[in-house]
Enzyme design. Structure first.
Site, PDB file in Angstrom:
ATOM      1  N   VAL A 140       0.872  -1.170   0.000  1.00 24.78           N
ATOM      2  CA  VAL A 140       0.000   0.000   0.000  1.00 24.78           C
ATOM      3  C   VAL A 140       0.907   1.217   0.000  1.00 24.78           C
ATOM      4  O   VAL A 140       2.074   1.132   0.381  1.00 24.78           O
ATOM      5  CB  VAL A 140      -0.921  -0.018   1.254  1.00 24.78           C
ATOM      6  CG1 VAL A 140      -0.115  -0.014   2.539  1.00 24.78           C
ATOM      7  CG2 VAL A 140      -1.932   1.111   1.231  1.00 24.78           C
ATOM      8  N   HIS A 559      10.245  -7.665  11.365  1.00 23.38           N
ATOM      9  CA  HIS A 559      11.492  -6.891  11.485  1.00 23.38           C
ATOM     10  C   HIS A 559      12.620  -7.537  10.682  1.00 23.38           C
ATOM     11  O   HIS A 559      13.758  -7.566  11.107  1.00 23.38           O
ATOM     12  CB  HIS A 559      11.915  -6.799  12.955  1.00 23.38           C
ATOM     13  CG  HIS A 559      10.942  -6.082  13.822  1.00 23.38           C
ATOM     14  ND1 HIS A 559      10.982  -6.138  15.202  1.00 23.38           N
ATOM     15  CD2 HIS A 559       9.889  -5.280  13.512  1.00 23.38           C
ATOM     16  CE1 HIS A 559       9.994  -5.413  15.708  1.00 23.38           C
ATOM     17  NE2 HIS A 559       9.319  -4.884  14.701  1.00 23.38           N
TER      18      HIS A 559
END
Length: 624
Positions: A140, A559
């Site tokens: 996005v 992460h």
């Protein structure tokens, strides 16, 4: 005029959503899923961010990927009116539900998430179907900053000094701190005069104004247990703190909101296209120069040229994938899938990630004061939409506090934490199994046995996520074939090193110890002791039980780093140099968290902004 129309559009869609929310009282879960599925705003706004490609069009800079680093680059490079910049994003544009922080878990079940998952794990993810951990990544405009939990955590000073010591000149803490500050607009109580925070940058960092009784008791208990209060983005990480969040007046403040939306219609030299897939970087095999990209837009292929540079900011999975599809990567992998080798580099050979343990969970004697989807109603939604930042909708996915500490067996320096306790005002049961469970791929059996009783009783409860900062387990990723629309294979090899399990065990024990303090016991804090399926052979609460639980309730906070590792060309494990230029390829850089060389003592979102800010200065220095 464009901005006015944009906001009017948002207002109308928000009003429609409020009506839908108010009218569907029969099932809170059902109406939330229905409203989340509207997608109308996302569809309409995407058309406002489509500067459609033209065959062989030429730009000074092409940026692939609109995550934090990509959005920063698009903003900073387009400050020069003489440069043209093309920002290419595979996903769409944020809608209203991206702005509601409490819905973070739901976003991972939408098209705003790439939907990656690990290969079946041999030593972790036992509570997931097929032993596959889901690996959320943002698809996005705004990237993962648009779907994550908005935690702002820069890392430890020693992280960056280690980067510099490994041959990356310019990346020491003293040299990167100005870039963290450049991006930040801090609104943090008690830190107004801190030299570690800036109040004038584009990216909002603020206190979460919705707080539960449990987090106040937790912070008192943490201090009673010997953990000092700290600003973990300041002088010392060690200690406990309310979380610092990338929200603005209680709404998500993503890279898109901070860096793109304010300038979209002011800079004619910045072109943006969404819903567009880059399939490869165009590299001249003789000169070894990146000349542009090939992309697919509305089922048609285009080639777009770069006069100065191609910059990959597509993230820890997509940037290495694009390099390999373009002939830059490990020889064995490229030969196996039939991609001609342009430059042999260890792309994807290293992969570090922070693995978490989802739990333990505790009940308390408060009533309807912690997060539960059952408490969501039209009054709460209306208050949020009218600008109230103190409703449950402003909670960042339930995260309330962070605690950084060392474990006894640590060999790291005394000021470098090994573990993080993330305090969450709920559990898998808080959303009645509709988001967290599905977003993490947890099995129905696990949820039904352990968490459904909490859902049925509606008893207030909270959980901890226990996260290890410096795992010894190292994974990798590779391409299964040369199809650019197929996911890469990702094997993080979680808990391959037994030491990582021991560190997690020490973290769980410390979290439990804090709950036994007077402040926590004043709430009637009691551990939820239904044993996990597959761990019943161990007595609940023993070390062996928790080791089993660690391998079962495995959870990643996306992460992932080091797949395009930064370092000198003389280091055979590296892909880019200290200026983020791909070794041996001209006019091609990688600018995102894939360049981070070691597992950071941090969540990676803040570092991504810093990397983008620093790279923008390096690029301007080269071309001005």
């Amino acid at each position: 005029m464009h901005e006015l129309c944009n906001w009017l559009l948002r207002f109308l869609i928000l009003a429609a959503a409020l009506v839908a929310t108010s009218c569907a009282q029969s099932s809170q879960t059902q109406h939330l899923q229905q409203v989340l599925g509207i997608g109308l705003e996302n569809l309409i706004l995407s058309t406002l961010y489509n500067d459609a490609p033209r065959q062989n069009a030429s730009y000074d800079f092409i940026i692939v990927g609109a995550g934090p680093a990509g959005c920063v680059l698009a903003n900073r490079l387009s400050e020069n009116p003489n440069w043209t910049v093309y920002l290419i994003e595979a996903g769409g544009v944020e809608g209203m539900f991206h702005q509601m922080p409490v819905l973070a878990a739901y976003l991972q079940g939408t098209h705003s998430n790439w939907g990656y998952k690990s290969t079946p794990q041999k030593r972790a993810c036992f509570g997931m179907y097929n032993n596959e951990c889901f690996l959320p990544r943002g698809k996005v405009l705004g990237g993962t900053s648009s779907i994550n939990y908005m935690i702002y955590n820069r890392g430890n000073k020693r992280d960056f000094d280690r980067w510099a010591a490994a041959g990356n000149k310019g990346w020491s803490y003293a040299e990167v701190l100005p870039y963290f500050l450049k991006s930040e607009a801090a609104n943090l109580a008690g830190l107004e005069d801190s030299p570690y925070h800036n109040r004038t940058g584009p990216l909002s960092v603020e206190d979460v104004q919705y707080r539960t009784p449990a987090v106040h008791a937790y912070l008192k208990g943490a201090q009673q247990a010997g953990h000092p209060r700290t600003d973990y983005n300041g002088e010392s990480q060690i200690g406990a703190s309310y979380v610092q969040a990338n929200t603005l007046r209680g709404r998500r403040h993503s890279a898109y909101r901070a860096y793109i939306e304010p300038i979209r219609y002011q800079r004619k030299n910045l072109h943006i296209v969404t819903m567009t897939r880059v399939t490869r970087v165009l590299i001249d095999p003789v000169t070894k120069r990146a000349t542009g990209v090939e992309l697919m837009y509305r089922n048609k292929y285009y080639k777009v040229r770069a006069r100065k540079e191609v910059i990959l900011s597509a993230g820890a999975f997509n940037s290495p994938q694009l390099l390999m599809l373009s002939g830059v990567g490990p020889a064995d992998n490229l030969k196996a899938i039939g991609v001609p080798i342009v430059k042999e580099l260890p792309v994807g050979k290293l992969l570090y990630d922070h693995m978490c343990h989802f739990g333990p969970t505790f009940t308390v004697n408060t009533d309807r004061q912690l997060l539960n989807i059952a408490h969501l109603n039209s009054t709460v939604v209306k208050s949020f939409l009218l600008g109230n930042p103190t409703t449950m909708l402003s909670s960042i996915g339930g995260v309330e506090a962070l605690t950084f500490f060392k474990v006894p067996s640590s060999k790291e320096p005394a000021d470098m934490p090994d573990m993080e306790i993330i305090t969450v005002a709920g559990s898998l049961a808080a959303d009645q199994g509709t988001a967290l469970k599905q977003g993490a791929n947890f099995k129905d059996e696990l949820y039904d046995k352990v968490y459904r009783p909490l859902q049925v009783s509606r008893q207030d409860h909270f959980s901890f996520l226990i996260m290890q900062f410096h795992p010894k387990s190292v994974g990798r990723m590779w391409l299964h074939n040369r199809n650019p629309f197929e996911w890469p294979r990702i094997n993080p090899k979680y808990f391959r090193n037994e030491d990582d399990v021991q560190f997690m065990l020490e973290g769980i024990k410390e979290a439990i110890r804090i709950t036994q303090t007077p402040a926590m016991q004043a709430l009637g804090t009691r551990i939820h002791d239904i044993p996990l399926p597959g761990c019943e052979q161990h007595n609940f609460g023993t070390d062996d039980y928790w080791r089993c639980s660690i391998r079962t309730l495995s959870y990643t906070l996306h992460h992932q780093v080091a797949t395009c590792r930064m370092g000198p060309e003389s280091d055979p494990s590296t892909v880019v140099n200290a200026e983020l230029k791909v070794h041996g390829i001209k006019h091609l850089r990688v600018v995102d968290t894939s360049i981070i060389p070691f597992p950071p003592t941090a969540h990676t979102n803040a570092a991504s902004y810093m990397i983008g800010e620093k790279a923008a200065d390096m690029i301007r220095g080269d071309w001005q």
